[in-house]
Design an enzyme around this catalytic site. Structure first.
Site, PDB file in Angstrom:
ATOM      1  N   LYS A  30      26.243  61.776  34.621  1.00  0.00           N
ATOM      2  CA  LYS A  30      27.418  62.653  34.754  1.00  0.00           C
ATOM      3  C   LYS A  30      27.847  63.206  33.386  1.00  0.00           C
ATOM      4  CE  LYS A  30      29.928  59.416  36.730  1.00  0.00           C
ATOM      5  NZ  LYS A  30      28.906  58.325  36.786  1.00  0.00           N
ATOM      6  N   ARG A 104      37.120  58.671  42.554  1.00  0.00           N
ATOM      7  CA  ARG A 104      36.129  57.633  42.842  1.00  0.00           C
ATOM      8  C   ARG A 104      36.471  56.850  44.101  1.00  0.00           C
ATOM      9  NH1 ARG A 104      34.265  56.804  37.110  1.00  0.00           N
ATOM     10  NH2 ARG A 104      32.407  55.534  37.192  1.00  0.00           N
ATOM     11  N   ARG A 138      22.048  52.766  26.416  1.00  0.00           N
ATOM     12  CA  ARG A 138      23.035  53.842  26.186  1.00  0.00           C
ATOM     13  C   ARG A 138      23.836  53.548  24.924  1.00  0.00           C
ATOM     14  NH1 ARG A 138      27.116  55.995  30.742  1.00  0.00           N
ATOM     15  NH2 ARG A 138      27.677  53.815  31.063  1.00  0.00           N
ATOM     16  N   ARG A 171      28.805  50.137  25.112  1.00  0.00           N
ATOM     17  CA  ARG A 171      29.983  49.810  25.929  1.00  0.00           C
ATOM     18  C   ARG A 171      29.948  48.359  26.375  1.00  0.00           C
ATOM     19  NH1 ARG A 171      30.532  54.682  30.238  1.00  0.00           N
ATOM     20  NH2 ARG A 171      31.097  52.887  31.511  1.00  0.00           N
ATOM     21  N   ARG A 182      29.391  47.179  38.949  1.00  0.00           N
ATOM     22  CA  ARG A 182      29.830  48.592  39.025  1.00  0.00           C
ATOM     23  C   ARG A 182      29.078  49.323  40.135  1.00  0.00           C
ATOM     24  NH1 ARG A 182      28.590  49.918  33.111  1.00  0.00           N
ATOM     25  NH2 ARG A 182      28.903  52.083  33.675  1.00  0.00           N
TER      26      ARG A 182
HETATM   27  N1  GDP Z   1      15.624  57.917  30.213  1.00  0.00           N
HETATM   28  C1  GDP Z   1      16.554  58.811  30.574  1.00  0.00           C
HETATM   29  N2  GDP Z   1      17.818  58.604  30.196  1.00  0.00           N
HETATM   30  C2  GDP Z   1      18.759  59.536  30.578  1.00  0.00           C
HETATM   31  C3  GDP Z   1      18.438  60.674  31.358  1.00  0.00           C
HETATM   32  N3  GDP Z   1      19.580  61.372  31.573  1.00  0.00           N
HETATM   33  C4  GDP Z   1      20.563  60.706  30.956  1.00  0.00           C
HETATM   34  N4  GDP Z   1      20.080  59.601  30.334  1.00  0.00           N
HETATM   35  C5  GDP Z   1      20.769  58.570  29.570  1.00  0.00           C
HETATM   36  O1  GDP Z   1      21.278  57.642  30.536  1.00  0.00           O
HETATM   37  C6  GDP Z   1      22.514  57.087  30.105  1.00  0.00           C
HETATM   38  C7  GDP Z   1      23.567  57.361  31.171  1.00  0.00           C
HETATM   39  O2  GDP Z   1      23.844  58.745  31.199  1.00  0.00           O
HETATM   40  P1  GDP Z   1      25.365  59.254  31.232  1.00  0.00           P
HETATM   41  O3  GDP Z   1      25.345  60.747  31.138  1.00  0.00           O
HETATM   42  O4  GDP Z   1      26.168  58.496  30.228  1.00  0.00           O
HETATM   43  O5  GDP Z   1      25.753  58.801  32.739  1.00  0.00           O
HETATM   44  P2  GDP Z   1      27.153  58.600  33.477  1.00  0.00           P
HETATM   45  O6  GDP Z   1      27.482  57.147  33.351  1.00  0.00           O
HETATM   46  O7  GDP Z   1      26.889  59.012  34.892  1.00  0.00           O
HETATM   47  O8  GDP Z   1      28.161  59.493  32.786  1.00  0.00           O
HETATM   48  C8  GDP Z   1      22.803  57.718  28.730  1.00  0.00           C
HETATM   49  O9  GDP Z   1      22.324  56.856  27.731  1.00  0.00           O
HETATM   50  C9  GDP Z   1      21.971  59.026  28.763  1.00  0.00           C
HETATM   51  O10 GDP Z   1      21.597  59.442  27.454  1.00  0.00           O
HETATM   52  C10 GDP Z   1      17.062  60.860  31.747  1.00  0.00           C
HETATM   53  O11 GDP Z   1      16.693  61.811  32.419  1.00  0.00           O
HETATM   54  N5  GDP Z   1      16.184  59.891  31.336  1.00  0.00           N
HETATM   55  N1  ADP Z   2      38.388  57.401  38.962  1.00  0.00           N
HETATM   56  C1  ADP Z   2      38.379  56.106  38.598  1.00  0.00           C
HETATM   57  N2  ADP Z   2      38.939  55.168  39.400  1.00  0.00           N
HETATM   58  C2  ADP Z   2      38.950  53.873  39.056  1.00  0.00           C
HETATM   59  N3  ADP Z   2      38.403  53.387  37.933  1.00  0.00           N
HETATM   60  C3  ADP Z   2      37.821  54.290  37.085  1.00  0.00           C
HETATM   61  C4  ADP Z   2      37.786  55.677  37.381  1.00  0.00           C
HETATM   62  N4  ADP Z   2      37.144  56.314  36.377  1.00  0.00           N
HETATM   63  C5  ADP Z   2      36.776  55.370  35.507  1.00  0.00           C
HETATM   64  N5  ADP Z   2      37.191  54.141  35.925  1.00  0.00           N
HETATM   65  C6  ADP Z   2      36.976  52.856  35.235  1.00  0.00           C
HETATM   66  O1  ADP Z   2      36.307  53.106  34.001  1.00  0.00           O
HETATM   67  C7  ADP Z   2      34.993  52.545  34.018  1.00  0.00           C
HETATM   68  C8  ADP Z   2      34.041  53.465  33.263  1.00  0.00           C
HETATM   69  O2  ADP Z   2      34.011  54.714  33.905  1.00  0.00           O
HETATM   70  P1  ADP Z   2      32.961  55.839  33.463  1.00  0.00           P
HETATM   71  O3  ADP Z   2      33.006  56.044  32.002  1.00  0.00           O
HETATM   72  O4  ADP Z   2      33.156  57.019  34.342  1.00  0.00           O
HETATM   73  O5  ADP Z   2      31.608  55.094  33.745  1.00  0.00           O
HETATM   74  P2  ADP Z   2      30.250  55.247  34.463  1.00  0.00           P
HETATM   75  O6  ADP Z   2      29.275  55.324  33.362  1.00  0.00           O
HETATM   76  O7  ADP Z   2      30.248  53.927  35.151  1.00  0.00           O
HETATM   77  O8  ADP Z   2      30.221  56.360  35.419  1.00  0.00           O
HETATM   78  C9  ADP Z   2      34.672  52.339  35.491  1.00  0.00           C
HETATM   79  O9  ADP Z   2      33.712  51.315  35.701  1.00  0.00           O
HETATM   80  C10 ADP Z   2      36.050  51.943  36.026  1.00  0.00           C
HETATM   81  O10 ADP Z   2      36.386  50.608  35.685  1.00  0.00           O
END
Ligand code: GDP
Ligand code: ADP
Length: 230
Positions: A30, A104, A138, A171, A182
């Site tokens: 995301k 969420r 990450r 993190r 999670r």
């Molecule tokens: N290996 C790999 N890592 C990715 C890819 N896309 C994103 N990531 C990495 O996966 C981790 C999670 O992505 P992030 O954008 O933080 O996901 P979010 O938790 O949904 O916001 C980060 O370390 C990114 O750099 C991919 O296509 N391949």
């Molecule tokens: N909309 C939400 N409702 C409840 N908790 C949230 C929400 N957004 C974030 N959080 C809290 O913050 C943490 C980290 O969220 P986020 O950075 O979006 O992580 P992720 O990488 O898990 O998508 C979640 O695991 C939760 O504890």
């Protein structure tokens, strides 16, 4: 000759406000995709996770209260996060925006609906096995929310943010045990939100294991939607 950047081009097209949400399990990309959307289309980006982590870093009352919840891999209470996000949204309500990590739960989606309706929900559908591998490698620049990955997009200098040169962190909630919790919270509390938006006809799902393969499809969808509404 007038030279416009891609972002300026989209800002001109974005005279009418476009409201998007990006959803997906933890680690689905995301934040990574949001960064690309901001760069390509100039939408304002609001991330609930970044906001919560900023509160923790600044040791605000809310941050101190929410830290243990987040570190245990649980969602924070609906009323707390809804108030936080809806208040922040007032600062960007004249612009087109992208919400990342909110809503969420169905209750959060209803709170958002009470304020405005969402045009498009981008759902990243990435297998859990892929996610688990990604999250242990990450790295995050806390002040900006920029994310790196040792395998996918490593920083130019190990441990430092490319833009500011400041240190990166891992993190506290990216440990394998907390990631499992999670993912359970996602399954039980967040997956029903997909159905909520599907029934409203705004859900767009993108499945895959690689952001670089998913991204062109998201880019094409947003180009179409943003051109159509102007
Ligand atoms: N290996 C790999 N890592 C990715 C890819 N896309 C994103 N990531 C990495 O996966 C981790 C999670 O992505 P992030 O954008 O933080 O996901 P979010 O938790 O949904 O916001 C980060 O370390 C990114 O750099 C991919 O296509 N391949
Ligand atoms: N909309 C939400 N409702 C409840 N908790 C949230 C929400 N957004 C974030 N959080 C809290 O913050 C943490 C980290 O969220 P986020 O950075 O979006 O992580 P992720 O990488 O898990 O998508 C979640 O695991 C939760 O504890």
């Amino acid at each position: 000759m007038v030279v416009t950047t891609l972002t300026q081009h989209w800002k001109m097209l974005l005279q009418r406000i476009f409201r998007a949400v990006i959803m997906g399990p933890p680690g689905s990309g995301k934040g990574t995709v949001s960064g690309r959307i901001v760069k390509s289309f100039g939408l304002m980006h609001l991330s609930s996770g970044d906001l919560l982590r900023a509160n923790i870093k600044d040791k605000t009352e809310l941050g101190l209260l929410m830290k243990s919840c987040i570190d245990q891999g649980q969602l924070v209470p609906d009323d707390v996060i809804s108030r936080l996000i809806l208040t922040e949204m007032r600062n960007i309500d004249q612009s087109s925006w992208l919400l990342d990590g909110f809503p969420r739960t169905v209750s959060q989606a209803e709170s958002l609906d009470n304020v405005c309706s969402v045009n498009t929900v981008i759902n990243l559908d990435v297998p859990y096995q892929t996610i688990k591998q990604r999250l242990t490698s990450r790295w995050l620049h806390l002040p900006s929310g920029r994310v790196y990955n040792i395998d996918f997009n490593p920083p130019k200098i190990a441990g430092l943010d490319d833009v500011t040169g400041e240190p990166l962190i891992q993190r506290d909630d990216d440990t394998p045990e907390t990631v499992t919790r999670r993912l359970k919270a996602y399954e039980n509390q967040t997956r029903p939100v997909l159905e909520y938006y599907r029934s409203k006809g705004v859900l767009e799902t993108f499945s895959g294991t690689e952001t670089n393969k998913i991204w062109p499809h998201i880019q094409a969808l947003l180009s179409k939607k943003l051109s159509l509404q102007n």
